[in-house]
Design a protein around this motif. Structure first.
Motif, PDB file in Angstrom:
ATOM      1  N   LEU A  96       0.850  -1.186   0.000  1.00  0.00           N
ATOM      2  CA  LEU A  96       0.000   0.000   0.000  1.00  0.00           C
ATOM      3  C   LEU A  96       0.886   1.237   0.000  1.00  0.00           C
ATOM      4  O   LEU A  96       1.888   1.289   0.719  1.00  0.00           O
ATOM      5  N   VAL A  97       0.529   2.215  -0.831  1.00  0.00           N
ATOM      6  CA  VAL A  97       1.177   3.526  -0.843  1.00  0.00           C
ATOM      7  C   VAL A  97       0.172   4.538  -0.313  1.00  0.00           C
ATOM      8  O   VAL A  97      -0.942   4.660  -0.845  1.00  0.00           O
ATOM      9  N   VAL A  98       0.562   5.240   0.742  1.00  0.00           N
ATOM     10  CA  VAL A  98      -0.327   6.199   1.394  1.00  0.00           C
ATOM     11  C   VAL A  98       0.182   7.606   1.116  1.00  0.00           C
ATOM     12  O   VAL A  98       1.305   7.959   1.490  1.00  0.00           O
ATOM     13  N   LEU A  99      -0.616   8.407   0.439  1.00  0.00           N
ATOM     14  CA  LEU A  99      -0.242   9.787   0.152  1.00  0.00           C
ATOM     15  C   LEU A  99      -0.247  10.584   1.451  1.00  0.00           C
ATOM     16  O   LEU A  99      -1.259  10.685   2.132  1.00  0.00           O
ATOM     17  N   THR A 116       0.093   4.845 -11.849  1.00  0.00           N
ATOM     18  CA  THR A 116       1.020   3.717 -11.928  1.00  0.00           C
ATOM     19  C   THR A 116       1.112   2.935 -10.623  1.00  0.00           C
ATOM     20  O   THR A 116       1.718   1.863 -10.596  1.00  0.00           O
ATOM     21  N   VAL A 117       0.535   3.472  -9.557  1.00  0.00           N
ATOM     22  CA  VAL A 117       0.649   2.836  -8.247  1.00  0.00           C
ATOM     23  C   VAL A 117      -0.469   1.802  -8.089  1.00  0.00           C
ATOM     24  O   VAL A 117      -1.647   2.158  -8.091  1.00  0.00           O
ATOM     25  N   PRO A 118      -0.124   0.523  -7.950  1.00  0.00           N
ATOM     26  CA  PRO A 118      -1.163  -0.516  -7.910  1.00  0.00           C
ATOM     27  C   PRO A 118      -2.127  -0.384  -6.742  1.00  0.00           C
ATOM     28  O   PRO A 118      -3.323  -0.619  -6.885  1.00  0.00           O
ATOM     29  N   ALA A 119      -1.614  -0.029  -5.578  1.00  0.00           N
ATOM     30  CA  ALA A 119      -2.454   0.079  -4.380  1.00  0.00           C
ATOM     31  C   ALA A 119      -2.195   1.440  -3.743  1.00  0.00           C
ATOM     32  O   ALA A 119      -1.178   1.644  -3.079  1.00  0.00           O
ATOM     33  N   LEU A 120      -3.110   2.380  -3.973  1.00  0.00           N
ATOM     34  CA  LEU A 120      -2.926   3.764  -3.543  1.00  0.00           C
ATOM     35  C   LEU A 120      -4.044   4.156  -2.594  1.00  0.00           C
ATOM     36  O   LEU A 120      -5.208   3.818  -2.806  1.00  0.00           O
ATOM     37  N   ARG A 157      -5.674  -3.133   7.269  1.00  0.00           N
ATOM     38  CA  ARG A 157      -6.849  -3.743   6.639  1.00  0.00           C
ATOM     39  C   ARG A 157      -6.917  -3.410   5.154  1.00  0.00           C
ATOM     40  O   ARG A 157      -7.238  -4.271   4.326  1.00  0.00           O
ATOM     41  N   THR A 158      -6.604  -2.161   4.821  1.00  0.00           N
ATOM     42  CA  THR A 158      -6.628  -1.756   3.412  1.00  0.00           C
ATOM     43  C   THR A 158      -5.551  -2.493   2.606  1.00  0.00           C
ATOM     44  O   THR A 158      -5.792  -2.970   1.492  1.00  0.00           O
ATOM     45  N   ALA A 159      -4.357  -2.610   3.181  1.00  0.00           N
ATOM     46  CA  ALA A 159      -3.250  -3.269   2.476  1.00  0.00           C
ATOM     47  C   ALA A 159      -3.487  -4.754   2.287  1.00  0.00           C
ATOM     48  O   ALA A 159      -2.934  -5.359   1.360  1.00  0.00           O
ATOM     49  N   SER A 160      -4.284  -5.354   3.155  1.00  0.00           N
ATOM     50  CA  SER A 160      -4.481  -6.806   3.075  1.00  0.00           C
ATOM     51  C   SER A 160      -5.673  -7.200   2.208  1.00  0.00           C
ATOM     52  O   SER A 160      -5.963  -8.388   2.047  1.00  0.00           O
ATOM     53  N   ARG A 161      -6.358  -6.227   1.621  1.00  0.00           N
ATOM     54  CA  ARG A 161      -7.526  -6.542   0.777  1.00  0.00           C
ATOM     55  C   ARG A 161      -7.083  -7.280  -0.492  1.00  0.00           C
ATOM     56  O   ARG A 161      -6.050  -6.980  -1.065  1.00  0.00           O
TER      57      ARG A 161
END
Length: 281
Positions: free
Chosen positions: A45-48, A67-71, A277-281
């Motif tokens: 996960l990439v968190v702005l 380009t970021v798969p999980a943003l 939780r968001t990263a593990s979806r």
């Protein structure tokens, strides 16, 4: 689990507000690091967080987000939220919003009587925002900006009471903090030049402010065909109108300061849970 907090070249490790969050993420077993936006990134996960120079390179920034798969928040949210014209959409849905007019470059602005604010529709950290009563000076500022601009009547309550920022993680209320007047004389820009220094402190919001913030998140999620829990983070900035009722000033869904410095460690724990939780979806 690998998580990247996205920053910018001028503030590669943010402004220090996320220190508590990083500590909690590490405690919770997350491999977390900072990385300025713009280059390829690999993470769950990439968190702005501190991408505050995007206003000068919005097209590049959005292209990188693509380009970021999980943003987080998702790129569809970022595209909508980086242009403050969204305030007009929210007002059209019946929300209590500070009256907002959008003026495109080359258009003749219709300026209100009394004190008002002129600010870029695409902007961060209050850069380019200014208060006016003189129409000639306001038109000169509008022309100097040369971009899509918002014009709003200045809410005089801000001078006495400032703004209240209500923070949510995964759609659930977390905490609030108070922001002093941003457009008063004597405020200085930060050393990075990316934002105006703010006077912040923790605060307990009124129930009317909580109610408005909940309505704002529900309507924004509906507009974007999302559930409010899809917003990893949200900051709802409210001020008092002339009748004392709360008005939405901004809905921050892209890279807002979240005020970890001004609340308990529980807030960082709540965001850590939402991130995992968001990263593990």
């Amino acid at each position: 689990m690998k998580v990247v907090l996205a920053s910018c070249a001028a503030l590669p490790e943010g402004d220090g507000d996320e220190d508590a969050l990083i500590d909690v993420l590490k405690r919770d077993g997350v491999d977390v690091r900072w990385q300025p936006w713009g280059s390829p990134v690999e993470a769950d996960l990439v968190v702005l967080r501190a991408t505050w120079d995007y206003t000068e390179r919005l097209d590049d920034f959005l292209a990188w987000c693509d380009t970021v798969p999980a943003l987080a928040n998702p790129v569809s949210v970022v595209r909508w939220n980086t242009d403050k014209s969204y305030l007009v959409e929210l007002a059209a849905r019946g929300l209590a919003v500070v009256p907002t007019a959008v003026v495109e470059p080359g258009e003749e602005p219709e300026l209100p009587v009394g004190e008002f604010v002129v600010k870029p529709a695409i902007g961060a950290g209050s850069r380019g925002a200014a208060r006016f009563t003189d129409h000639a000076a306001a038109r000169a500022h509008f022309e100097a900006l040369g971009v899509k601009t918002l014009i709003q009547p200045y809410q005089s309550s801000v001078d006495a009471h400032g703004e209240t920022a209500l923070v949510f993680f995964a759609g659930e209320y977390s905490h609030s903090f108070h922001k002093g007047p941003m457009l008063a004389q004597g405020l200085a820009e930060s050393e990075s030049g990316l934002y105006v220094e703010e006077k912040l402190r923790g605060i307990e919001p009124a129930q009317e402010q909580r109610d408005l913030a909940d309505q704002v998140l529900d309507v924004a999620a509906e507009l974007l065909s999302l559930d409010r829990k899809d917003f990893l983070y949200a900051r709802v900035d409210v001020v008092s109108g002339t009748d004392g009722e709360p008005l939405l000033l901004e809905l921050e869904l892209t890279e807002p300061t979240l005020g970890f410095k001004f609340t308990s460690e529980d807030a960082a724990s709540r965001m850590s849970t939402a991130i995992r939780r968001t990263a593990s979806r």
